[in-house]
Design a protein around this motif. Structure first.
Motif, PDB file in Angstrom:
ATOM      1  N   ILE A 135       0.811  -1.210   0.000  1.00 17.01           N
ATOM      2  CA  ILE A 135       0.000   0.000   0.000  1.00 17.01           C
ATOM      3  C   ILE A 135       0.850   1.269   0.000  1.00 17.01           C
ATOM      4  CG2 ILE A 135      -2.050  -1.061   1.023  1.00 17.01           C
ATOM      5  CD1 ILE A 135      -1.131   0.097   3.725  1.00 17.01           C
ATOM      6  N   SER A 136       2.165   1.130   0.226  1.00 18.86           N
ATOM      7  CA  SER A 136       3.041   2.291   0.246  1.00 18.86           C
ATOM      8  C   SER A 136       4.478   1.842   0.008  1.00 18.86           C
ATOM      9  CB  SER A 136       2.929   3.006   1.598  1.00 18.86           C
ATOM     10  OG  SER A 136       3.828   4.078   1.673  1.00 18.86           O
ATOM     11  N   ARG A 137       5.246   2.709  -0.683  1.00 16.33           N
ATOM     12  CA  ARG A 137       6.677   2.437  -0.831  1.00 16.33           C
ATOM     13  C   ARG A 137       7.440   3.753  -0.905  1.00 16.33           C
ATOM     14  NH1 ARG A 137       7.591   0.197  -6.978  1.00 16.33           N
ATOM     15  NH2 ARG A 137       6.746   2.001  -8.041  1.00 16.33           N
ATOM     16  N   LYS A 138       8.647   3.745  -0.377  1.00 14.74           N
ATOM     17  CA  LYS A 138       9.505   4.926  -0.387  1.00 14.74           C
ATOM     18  C   LYS A 138      10.527   4.766  -1.498  1.00 14.74           C
ATOM     19  CE  LYS A 138      12.429   5.771   3.028  1.00 14.74           C
ATOM     20  NZ  LYS A 138      12.986   6.188   4.313  1.00 14.74           N
ATOM     21  N   ILE A 139      10.656   5.784  -2.359  1.00 17.85           N
ATOM     22  CA  ILE A 139      11.540   5.732  -3.509  1.00 17.85           C
ATOM     23  C   ILE A 139      12.590   6.828  -3.382  1.00 17.85           C
ATOM     24  CG2 ILE A 139      11.681   5.901  -6.023  1.00 17.85           C
ATOM     25  CD1 ILE A 139       8.657   5.143  -6.013  1.00 17.85           C
ATOM     26  N   GLU A 140      13.850   6.454  -3.458  1.00 25.13           N
ATOM     27  CA  GLU A 140      14.959   7.399  -3.416  1.00 25.13           C
ATOM     28  C   GLU A 140      15.411   7.655  -4.852  1.00 25.13           C
ATOM     29  OE1 GLU A 140      19.294   6.730  -1.971  1.00 25.13           O
ATOM     30  OE2 GLU A 140      18.024   7.122  -0.226  1.00 25.13           O
ATOM     31  N   VAL A 141      15.519   8.926  -5.225  1.00 23.07           N
ATOM     32  CA  VAL A 141      15.875   9.301  -6.591  1.00 23.07           C
ATOM     33  C   VAL A 141      17.262   9.909  -6.605  1.00 23.07           C
ATOM     34  CG1 VAL A 141      15.163  10.653  -8.602  1.00 23.07           C
ATOM     35  CG2 VAL A 141      13.436   9.797  -7.022  1.00 23.07           C
ATOM     36  N   ARG A 142      18.099   9.442  -7.553  1.00 21.31           N
ATOM     37  CA  ARG A 142      19.459   9.956  -7.730  1.00 21.31           C
ATOM     38  C   ARG A 142      19.672  10.295  -9.202  1.00 21.31           C
ATOM     39  NH1 ARG A 142      22.896   9.177  -3.503  1.00 21.31           N
ATOM     40  NH2 ARG A 142      21.993   8.062  -1.759  1.00 21.31           N
TER      41      ARG A 142
END
Length: 53
Positions: free
Chosen positions: A26-33
């Motif tokens: 239901i949720s996910r954390k995405i790190e962008v580089r």
């Protein structure tokens, strides 16, 4: 993510998942580089799931 002429332009890394009681994400954390592996930011992607009985 790739751009055909320039190679890699962004990289995404999913770090945390949250699941509901039925084991659906239901949720996910995405790190962008960027292409130099420099941190751009963090996004939280949420899903709403409806169950019918």
């Amino acid at each position: 993510m790739y751009h055909l002429d320039e190679g890699l332009i962004r990289e995404y890394s999913v770090t945390d998942y949250v699941y509901d009681e039925k084991h659906n994400c239901i949720s996910r954390k995405i790190e962008v580089r960027n292409k130099n592996n420099e941190y751009i930011g963090t996004e939280i992607e949420k899903r709403i799931i409806s169950y019918y009985e």
